[in-house]
Design a protein around this motif. Structure first.
Motif, PDB file in Angstrom:
ATOM      1  N   ALA A   1       0.826  -1.214   0.000  1.00  0.00           N
ATOM      2  CA  ALA A   1       0.000   0.000   0.000  1.00  0.00           C
ATOM      3  C   ALA A   1       0.858   1.260   0.000  1.00  0.00           C
ATOM      4  CB  ALA A   1      -0.925  -0.005   1.210  1.00  0.00           C
ATOM      5  N   HIS A   2       2.012   1.209   0.652  1.00  0.00           N
ATOM      6  CA  HIS A   2       2.900   2.375   0.712  1.00  0.00           C
ATOM      7  C   HIS A   2       3.558   2.667  -0.631  1.00  0.00           C
ATOM      8  CE1 HIS A   2       5.198  -1.227   1.489  1.00  0.00           C
ATOM      9  NE2 HIS A   2       6.302  -0.602   1.142  1.00  0.00           N
ATOM     10  N   ARG A   3       3.509   1.725  -1.551  1.00  0.00           N
ATOM     11  CA  ARG A   3       4.089   1.906  -2.889  1.00  0.00           C
ATOM     12  C   ARG A   3       3.047   2.384  -3.904  1.00  0.00           C
ATOM     13  NH1 ARG A   3       9.053   2.251  -1.412  1.00  0.00           N
ATOM     14  NH2 ARG A   3       9.861   0.404  -0.370  1.00  0.00           N
ATOM     15  N   MET A   4       1.809   2.562  -3.454  1.00  0.00           N
ATOM     16  CA  MET A   4       0.721   2.835  -4.382  1.00  0.00           C
ATOM     17  C   MET A   4      -0.070   4.065  -3.962  1.00  0.00           C
ATOM     18  SD  MET A   4      -0.560  -1.105  -4.978  1.00  0.00           S
ATOM     19  CE  MET A   4      -1.184  -0.835  -6.634  1.00  0.00           C
ATOM     20  N   ALA A   5      -0.857   4.563  -4.896  1.00  0.00           N
ATOM     21  CA  ALA A   5      -1.745   5.701  -4.601  1.00  0.00           C
ATOM     22  C   ALA A   5      -2.940   5.632  -5.531  1.00  0.00           C
ATOM     23  CB  ALA A   5      -1.006   7.023  -4.772  1.00  0.00           C
ATOM     24  N   ARG A   6      -4.006   6.300  -5.096  1.00  0.00           N
ATOM     25  CA  ARG A   6      -5.197   6.430  -5.946  1.00  0.00           C
ATOM     26  C   ARG A   6      -5.251   7.853  -6.472  1.00  0.00           C
ATOM     27  NH1 ARG A   6      -9.725   4.233  -7.690  1.00  0.00           N
ATOM     28  NH2 ARG A   6      -9.135   2.239  -6.761  1.00  0.00           N
ATOM     29  N   LYS A   7      -5.525   7.980  -7.750  1.00  0.00           N
ATOM     30  CA  LYS A   7      -5.575   9.307  -8.379  1.00  0.00           C
ATOM     31  C   LYS A   7      -6.936   9.488  -9.053  1.00  0.00           C
ATOM     32  CE  LYS A   7      -2.623  11.965  -9.016  1.00  0.00           C
ATOM     33  NZ  LYS A   7      -2.216  13.171  -8.242  1.00  0.00           N
ATOM     34  N   THR A   8      -7.565  10.639  -8.786  1.00  0.00           N
ATOM     35  CA  THR A   8      -8.794  11.019  -9.471  1.00  0.00           C
ATOM     36  C   THR A   8      -8.477  12.186 -10.391  1.00  0.00           C
ATOM     37  OG1 THR A   8     -10.171  10.298  -7.622  1.00  0.00           O
ATOM     38  CG2 THR A   8     -11.155  11.850  -9.185  1.00  0.00           C
ATOM     39  N   MET A   9      -8.924  12.079 -11.640  1.00  0.00           N
ATOM     40  CA  MET A   9      -8.604  13.091 -12.634  1.00  0.00           C
ATOM     41  C   MET A   9      -9.873  13.537 -13.359  1.00  0.00           C
ATOM     42  SD  MET A   9      -5.251  11.198 -14.269  1.00  0.00           S
ATOM     43  CE  MET A   9      -4.367  12.693 -14.662  1.00  0.00           C
ATOM     44  N   LYS A  10      -9.887  14.789 -13.720  1.00  0.00           N
ATOM     45  CA  LYS A  10     -10.953  15.311 -14.584  1.00  0.00           C
ATOM     46  C   LYS A  10     -10.306  15.616 -15.930  1.00  0.00           C
ATOM     47  CE  LYS A  10     -14.398  19.004 -15.101  1.00  0.00           C
ATOM     48  NZ  LYS A  10     -15.583  18.137 -15.235  1.00  0.00           N
ATOM     49  N   LEU A  11     -10.724  14.903 -16.944  1.00  0.00           N
ATOM     50  CA  LEU A  11     -10.147  15.073 -18.270  1.00  0.00           C
ATOM     51  C   LEU A  11     -11.013  16.005 -19.107  1.00  0.00           C
ATOM     52  CD1 LEU A  11      -9.073  11.406 -19.104  1.00  0.00           C
ATOM     53  CD2 LEU A  11      -7.848  13.152 -17.807  1.00  0.00           C
ATOM     54  N   VAL A  12     -10.372  17.003 -19.686  1.00  0.00           N
ATOM     55  CA  VAL A  12     -11.075  17.940 -20.564  1.00  0.00           C
ATOM     56  C   VAL A  12     -10.300  18.056 -21.867  1.00  0.00           C
ATOM     57  CG1 VAL A  12     -12.038  19.241 -18.634  1.00  0.00           C
ATOM     58  CG2 VAL A  12      -9.847  19.949 -19.615  1.00  0.00           C
ATOM     59  N   ASP A  13     -11.002  18.454 -22.925  1.00  0.00           N
ATOM     60  CA  ASP A  13     -10.326  18.680 -24.200  1.00  0.00           C
ATOM     61  C   ASP A  13      -9.810  20.115 -24.259  1.00  0.00           C
ATOM     62  OD1 ASP A  13     -12.495  20.309 -24.834  1.00  0.00           O
ATOM     63  OD2 ASP A  13     -13.509  18.762 -26.011  1.00  0.00           O
ATOM     64  N   VAL A  14      -9.231  20.493 -25.370  1.00  0.00           N
ATOM     65  CA  VAL A  14      -8.586  21.816 -25.480  1.00  0.00           C
ATOM     66  C   VAL A  14      -9.597  22.960 -25.379  1.00  0.00           C
ATOM     67  CG1 VAL A  14      -6.572  21.038 -26.756  1.00  0.00           C
ATOM     68  CG2 VAL A  14      -8.666  21.612 -27.998  1.00  0.00           C
ATOM     69  N   THR A  15     -10.885  22.659 -25.595  1.00  0.00           N
ATOM     70  CA  THR A  15     -11.905  23.710 -25.465  1.00  0.00           C
ATOM     71  C   THR A  15     -12.476  23.786 -24.047  1.00  0.00           C
ATOM     72  OG1 THR A  15     -13.701  22.224 -26.127  1.00  0.00           O
ATOM     73  CG2 THR A  15     -12.536  23.404 -27.896  1.00  0.00           C
ATOM     74  N   GLY A  16     -12.021  22.861 -23.172  1.00  0.00           N
ATOM     75  CA  GLY A  16     -12.491  22.867 -21.788  1.00  0.00           C
ATOM     76  C   GLY A  16     -13.668  21.971 -21.530  1.00  0.00           C
ATOM     77  N   ASN A  17     -14.159  21.281 -22.563  1.00  0.00           N
ATOM     78  CA  ASN A  17     -15.288  20.378 -22.377  1.00  0.00           C
ATOM     79  C   ASN A  17     -14.826  19.039 -21.804  1.00  0.00           C
ATOM     80  OD1 ASN A  17     -17.311  22.103 -23.468  1.00  0.00           O
ATOM     81  ND2 ASN A  17     -16.497  21.659 -25.521  1.00  0.00           N
ATOM     82  N   PRO A  18     -15.620  18.439 -20.923  1.00  0.00           N
ATOM     83  CA  PRO A  18     -15.226  17.161 -20.337  1.00  0.00           C
ATOM     84  C   PRO A  18     -15.150  16.057 -21.389  1.00  0.00           C
ATOM     85  CG  PRO A  18     -17.490  17.687 -19.740  1.00  0.00           C
ATOM     86  CD  PRO A  18     -16.922  18.915 -20.390  1.00  0.00           C
ATOM     87  N   VAL A  19     -14.170  15.184 -21.224  1.00  0.00           N
ATOM     88  CA  VAL A  19     -14.036  14.015 -22.092  1.00  0.00           C
ATOM     89  C   VAL A  19     -14.915  12.928 -21.477  1.00  0.00           C
ATOM     90  CG1 VAL A  19     -12.431  12.324 -23.050  1.00  0.00           C
ATOM     91  CG2 VAL A  19     -11.696  14.701 -22.725  1.00  0.00           C
ATOM     92  N   SER A  20     -16.160  12.839 -21.948  1.00  0.00           N
ATOM     93  CA  SER A  20     -17.177  12.003 -21.317  1.00  0.00           C
ATOM     94  C   SER A  20     -17.249  10.617 -21.930  1.00  0.00           C
ATOM     95  CB  SER A  20     -18.560  12.667 -21.435  1.00  0.00           C
ATOM     96  OG  SER A  20     -18.520  13.983 -20.918  1.00  0.00           O
ATOM     97  N   ARG A  21     -17.428   9.644 -21.057  1.00  0.00           N
ATOM     98  CA  ARG A  21     -17.687   8.261 -21.462  1.00  0.00           C
ATOM     99  C   ARG A  21     -16.671   7.760 -22.492  1.00  0.00           C
ATOM    100  NH1 ARG A  21     -20.218   6.109 -17.370  1.00  0.00           N
ATOM    101  NH2 ARG A  21     -21.870   7.511 -16.598  1.00  0.00           N
ATOM    102  N   LYS A  22     -15.396   7.997 -22.190  1.00  0.00           N
ATOM    103  CA  LYS A  22     -14.324   7.543 -23.071  1.00  0.00           C
ATOM    104  C   LYS A  22     -13.409   6.577 -22.322  1.00  0.00           C
ATOM    105  CE  LYS A  22     -15.319  10.106 -26.668  1.00  0.00           C
ATOM    106  NZ  LYS A  22     -15.757   9.520 -27.952  1.00  0.00           N
ATOM    107  N   GLU A  23     -12.877   5.634 -23.064  1.00  0.00           N
ATOM    108  CA  GLU A  23     -11.924   4.679 -22.500  1.00  0.00           C
ATOM    109  C   GLU A  23     -10.552   5.348 -22.360  1.00  0.00           C
ATOM    110  OE1 GLU A  23     -10.209   0.965 -24.586  1.00  0.00           O
ATOM    111  OE2 GLU A  23     -11.996   0.220 -23.528  1.00  0.00           O
ATOM    112  N   VAL A  24      -9.950   5.183 -21.192  1.00  0.00           N
ATOM    113  CA  VAL A  24      -8.658   5.796 -20.901  1.00  0.00           C
ATOM    114  C   VAL A  24      -7.697   4.709 -20.412  1.00  0.00           C
ATOM    115  CG1 VAL A  24      -7.431   7.552 -19.573  1.00  0.00           C
ATOM    116  CG2 VAL A  24      -9.832   7.910 -20.197  1.00  0.00           C
ATOM    117  N   THR A  25      -6.496   4.709 -20.946  1.00  0.00           N
ATOM    118  CA  THR A  25      -5.468   3.752 -20.516  1.00  0.00           C
ATOM    119  C   THR A  25      -4.374   4.489 -19.763  1.00  0.00           C
ATOM    120  OG1 THR A  25      -5.896   2.297 -22.398  1.00  0.00           O
ATOM    121  CG2 THR A  25      -3.787   2.038 -21.281  1.00  0.00           C
ATOM    122  N   PHE A  26      -4.057   3.990 -18.587  1.00  0.00           N
ATOM    123  CA  PHE A  26      -2.973   4.542 -17.775  1.00  0.00           C
ATOM    124  C   PHE A  26      -1.800   3.559 -17.814  1.00  0.00           C
ATOM    125  CE2 PHE A  26      -6.890   6.240 -15.933  1.00  0.00           C
ATOM    126  CZ  PHE A  26      -6.606   7.608 -15.916  1.00  0.00           C
TER     127      PHE A  26
END
Length: 418
Positions: free
Chosen positions: A8-33
Motif C-alpha cells: 500500500a505504501h508503494r501505491m496511490a489512488r488518483k482522481t482526474m478530470k479530463l477535458v479537451d482543449v476547449t475545456g469540455n469534459p471528455v465524457s464516457r471515453k476509454e482511458v489507458t494509464f
C-alpha cells in the motif's frame, strides 16, 4: 496477506478530470494509464556507460557494450557511476589519474547518456580511504583535508544537474583504523574522528549542491554502524539516506538477517538504500576470507545450479525490500559478469550478455508484478479514478495523450489532453 496490504505504501489512488482543449469534459471515453517509470529506484553499477558514451573502445566491442546497456535500460531506472579518486587495482581506473587532470568530460558524457534515458544517476564515492589519490601521501594532513574539500567542490559543482545524488563518504566504520596500506584519507580520519570527518564532508558537499541527496554508505552492518549513525544525527549531520552494502559473495543473508538489519536501521526513521547488492550465480567465496579483495581467481564461472539459486534469492530479497516502507532504492553492484569486481559471477547477465534466470525474474517483478497498466472509463463529467504504483505515467484516450506523476498527494487533477 494480499498485494494491496503489503504494498500500500508503494501505491496511490488518483482522481482526474479530463477535458479537451476547449475545456469540455471528455465524457464516457476509454482511458489507458500506463506506468513509464517507477518512483522506487531499481538499479546497478553501469560503468560501461563511460565507454559507450565516449566510444573509446575497439569498434568490435562497442555493439556488445551497447547491447549490455540496452538490457540494463529494459529493467532499471537507476545507475551508479565511479568517481574513485585513485585507481581501484584490477577493476576500475582513477577518476583523476594525474593530479589536476580529472576525467570530468568522460564522466559527464556517461551521466548525460543515462539521464537522457530517464535514469537517475548516483556518483560513488566522494571520500574513501581505498582507491584514493596516491599523491595525498606527499602532503601534510592539513593539505590533505584541503585537497579533499577541493575535490568535493569540483565534482559536486561540475556535475550538478546531471548527478544530484552522492555516496559522500564510504566505509567510515573501518576508515580510521584501516591498516592494509597507508593512505591520506585514513590519516585525516584519525585526526578528525569518524563523526568529525563525516560532518566536514557532508557540510562541504551540501555547500556545493544544497539540493543534492547525500548518503552515508558502509558494508559494516553491525551495531558499530548503528552507533556511528546515531552519533552523526546527534551531531546534527543532515544524512539524507542510509546506504547499506550487501555484498553476499560468501552466501545469501537470508530472510532472518535481512529483516533484522532492516529493523535495526529503521529506528532512525531515515530512508534506506541498498547500495551495493551482490548475489552470486556460481561457487561461493570461502567463509574465511575477511577482505573480499583478497580472493584472487582468474576463472569464476556462472553455473546452472548457481543461476537457479541466484534467481530465487533475488526474487525473495527484492520482494522483502520492496515491501519495506523505508527502503527507497535497491542497487546491484554488477549488472554483468563481464568486467565484474574480483571476477565474480555476480551479474544479471552472463559474460556474453545472455540473460540469467535472475534477469528474467527481476524483469517480471519490476516490469510486470509491480508495474501498473490499467484501462478505465470516464464518467459524464470526464472524471476517472485509478490506483497504481507510484511513478511516471502516460495517459491515452483515443489518439490523445498526456503524462503525469503519480504520488501520494491524493489531490484531484484537471488534465487537458491533446
Amino acid at each position: 496477506m494480499g498485494r494491496t496490504n503489503q504494498l500500500a505504501h508503494r501505491m496511490a489512488r488518483k482522481t482526474m478530470k479530463l477535458v479537451d482543449v476547449t475545456g469540455n469534459p471528455v465524457s464516457r471515453k476509454e482511458v489507458t494509464f500506463t506506468q513509464t517509470n517507477h518512483q522506487f529506484l531499481f538499479g546497478s553499477g553501469m560503468f560501461d556507460a563511460i565507454e559507450v558514451a565516449n566510444r573509446n573502445v575497439p569498434p568490435n566491442r562497442l555493439p556488445f557494450l551497447e547491447d549490455k546497456l540496452d538490457k540494463f535500460l529494459d529493467i532499471f531506472n537507476f545507475a551508479t557511476l565511479p568517481f574513485y579518486w585513485g585507481e581501484f587495482p584490477n577493476y576500475q581506473e582513477a577518476f583523476e589519474p594525474e593530479k589536476g587532470k580529472p576525467r570530468t568530460t568522460e564522466l559527464k558524457a556517461a551521466a548525460q547518456l543515462l539521464k537522457d534515458r530517464n535514469v537517475t544517476v548516483k556518483g560513488h564515492p566522494l571520500v574513501w580511504h581505498t582507491a584514493t589519490a596516491p599523491w595525498l601521501l606527499d602532503m601534510s594532513n592539513e593539505e590533505i583535508l584541503k585537497a579533499q574539500f577541493a575535490r568535493i567542490e569540483r565534482e559536486v559543482t561540475d556535475f550538478k544537474g546531471l548527478i544530484d545524488m552522492w555516496d559522500v563518504i564510504n566505509e567510515v566504520v573501518i576508515m580510521p583504523i584501516y591498516d592494509k596500506y597507508d593512505n591520506g584519507i585514513t590519516r585525516i580520519a584519525k585526526d578528525l574522528g569518524r563523526v568529525g570527518i563525516i560532518k566536514e564532508m557532508f557540510a562541504k558537499t551540501r555547500e556545493a549542491n544544497p539540493g543534492a541527496t547525500l548518503l552515508l554508505n558502509d558494508f559494516n552492518t553491525s551495531t558499530n554502524y548503528d552507533i556511528l549513525i546515531d552519533g552523526c544525527l546527534n551531531a546534527g549531520i543532515p544524512i539524507d539516506k542510509i546506504g547499506i552494502q550487501s555484498h553476499q559473495h560468501q552466501g545469501y543473508w537470508g530472510r532472518e538477517k535481512l529483516e533484522e538489519v532492516l529493523e535495526r536501521f529503521s529506528k532512525f526513521g531515515l530512508p534506506i538504500h541498498f547500495t551495493e547488492n551482490t548475489l552470486l550465480s556460481g561457487q561461493l567465496m570461502p567463509p574465511e576470507i575477511v577482505d573480499l579483495n583478497d580472493y584472487k581467481v582468474t576463472d569464476w564461472p556462472s553455473t546452472p545450479e548457481g543461476e537457479e539459486r541466484q534467481a530465487k534469492q533475488v526474487e525473495e530479497m527484492y520482494t522483502i525490500l520492496f515491501q519495506h516502507p523505508l527502503v527507497e532504492a535497491i542497487s546491484s553492484w554488477e549488472f554483468s559478469d563481464d568486467g565484474a569486481w574480483i571476477n565474480a559471477p555476480s551479474g544479471f547477465v552472463r559474460r556474453d550478455n545472455s540473460p540469467k534466470p535472475s534477469y528474467d525474474v527481476l524483469k517480471k517483478l519490476i516490469k510486470g508484478d509491480w508495474l501498473t497498466n490499467v484501462t478505465c472509463e470516464t464518467d459524464d463529467d470526464g472524471m476517472v479514478s485509478f490506483e497504481g504504483f507510484l511513478g511516471e505515467y502516460e495517459l491515452r484516450c483515443g489518439d490523445k495523450k498526456g503524462s503525469f506523476q503519480l504520488d501520494k498527494d491524493g489531490e484531484m487533477v484537471r488534465m487537458v489532453i491533446k
